[in-house]
Write a protein that holds these residues in place. Structure first.
Motif, PDB file in Angstrom:
ATOM      1  N   GLY A 165      31.555  64.258  90.648  1.00 52.04           N
ATOM      2  CA  GLY A 165      31.586  65.059  91.863  1.00 52.04           C
ATOM      3  C   GLY A 165      31.886  66.507  91.532  1.00 52.04           C
ATOM      4  O   GLY A 165      31.882  66.909  90.377  1.00 52.04           O
TER       5      GLY A 165
ATOM      6  N   ARG B  82      41.072  68.400  92.698  1.00 53.81           N
ATOM      7  CA  ARG B  82      40.774  67.645  93.921  1.00 53.81           C
ATOM      8  C   ARG B  82      39.273  67.683  94.126  1.00 53.81           C
ATOM      9  O   ARG B  82      38.679  68.752  94.220  1.00 53.81           O
ATOM     10  CB  ARG B  82      41.493  68.253  95.119  1.00 53.81           C
ATOM     11  CG  ARG B  82      42.995  68.215  94.961  1.00 53.81           C
ATOM     12  CD  ARG B  82      43.706  68.755  96.195  1.00 53.81           C
ATOM     13  NE  ARG B  82      45.117  68.938  95.915  1.00 53.81           N
ATOM     14  CZ  ARG B  82      46.018  67.968  95.924  1.00 53.81           C
ATOM     15  NH1 ARG B  82      45.658  66.739  96.196  1.00 53.81           N
ATOM     16  NH2 ARG B  82      47.288  68.226  95.658  1.00 53.81           N
TER      17      ARG B  82
ATOM     18  N   ALA C 237      35.684  67.059  96.065  1.00 52.03           N
ATOM     19  CA  ALA C 237      35.224  67.262  97.438  1.00 52.03           C
ATOM     20  C   ALA C 237      35.084  65.925  98.166  1.00 52.03           C
ATOM     21  O   ALA C 237      35.293  65.854  99.374  1.00 52.03           O
ATOM     22  CB  ALA C 237      33.896  68.007  97.445  1.00 52.03           C
ATOM     23  N   ARG C 238      34.741  64.872  97.433  1.00 50.51           N
ATOM     24  CA  ARG C 238      34.622  63.518  97.999  1.00 50.51           C
ATOM     25  C   ARG C 238      35.375  62.543  97.113  1.00 50.51           C
ATOM     26  O   ARG C 238      35.493  62.745  95.914  1.00 50.51           O
ATOM     27  CB  ARG C 238      33.158  63.081  98.058  1.00 50.51           C
ATOM     28  CG  ARG C 238      32.340  63.883  99.011  1.00 50.51           C
ATOM     29  CD  ARG C 238      30.951  63.318  99.086  1.00 50.51           C
ATOM     30  NE  ARG C 238      30.130  64.144  99.959  1.00 50.51           N
ATOM     31  CZ  ARG C 238      28.861  63.962 100.152  1.00 50.51           C
ATOM     32  NH1 ARG C 238      28.232  62.981  99.543  1.00 50.51           N
ATOM     33  NH2 ARG C 238      28.199  64.757 100.959  1.00 50.51           N
ATOM     34  N   SER C 239      35.810  61.459  97.709  1.00 53.62           N
ATOM     35  CA  SER C 239      36.492  60.421  96.936  1.00 53.62           C
ATOM     36  C   SER C 239      35.547  59.826  95.902  1.00 53.62           C
ATOM     37  O   SER C 239      34.344  59.692  96.142  1.00 53.62           O
ATOM     38  CB  SER C 239      36.978  59.305  97.859  1.00 53.62           C
ATOM     39  OG  SER C 239      37.955  59.795  98.733  1.00 53.62           O
TER      40      SER C 239
ATOM     41  N   ASP D 220      33.695  57.043  93.890  1.00 58.26           N
ATOM     42  CA  ASP D 220      33.219  55.703  94.201  1.00 58.26           C
ATOM     43  C   ASP D 220      34.101  54.684  93.469  1.00 58.26           C
ATOM     44  O   ASP D 220      34.310  54.805  92.259  1.00 58.26           O
ATOM     45  CB  ASP D 220      31.762  55.564  93.746  1.00 58.26           C
ATOM     46  CG  ASP D 220      31.227  54.169  93.974  1.00 58.26           C
ATOM     47  OD1 ASP D 220      30.969  53.829  95.145  1.00 58.26           O
ATOM     48  OD2 ASP D 220      31.076  53.428  92.980  1.00 58.26           O
TER      49      ASP D 220
END
Length: 93
Positions: free
Chosen positions: A48, A78, A80-82, A84
């Motif tokens: 990510g 951190r 932007a998206r969790s 998978d």
């Protein structure tokens, strides 16, 4: 998701004030990681892009051949998206 990462990709050393300055600008920073088990293959996984980073701290670690040290910056990244969950299990396993 929070990840601890060592910034070695560029092999350059940045000061904490440099990192704070970068944080104030908007950039797309992709994050690639390598599994230790696949290090000989040189295979990286895109996990990510970094949305923010905190707590930059300067330290040293042994260089690749173990004859000295290199300066590195540790930081909490951190995404932007969790990440998978299946990819996480694969990378952490």
């Amino acid at each position: 998701m929070i990840h601890e990462a060592v910034s070695l990709a560029s092999r350059t050393h940045r000061s904490t004030s440099d990192l704070r300055s970068i944080r104030q600008r908007t950039h797309f920073v992709p994050l690639f990681v390598m599994r230790k088990a696949e290090a000989k293959d040189g295979k990286y996984y895109y996990v990510g892009h970094v949305a923010a980073f905190d707590n930059p701290r300067l330290t040293t670690k042994p260089n690749a051949d173990g004859t000295g040290t290199v300066k590195v910056t540790l930081s909490t990244l951190r995404l932007a998206r969790s990440l998978d969950p299946e990819l996480y299990r694969h990378l952490a396993g």
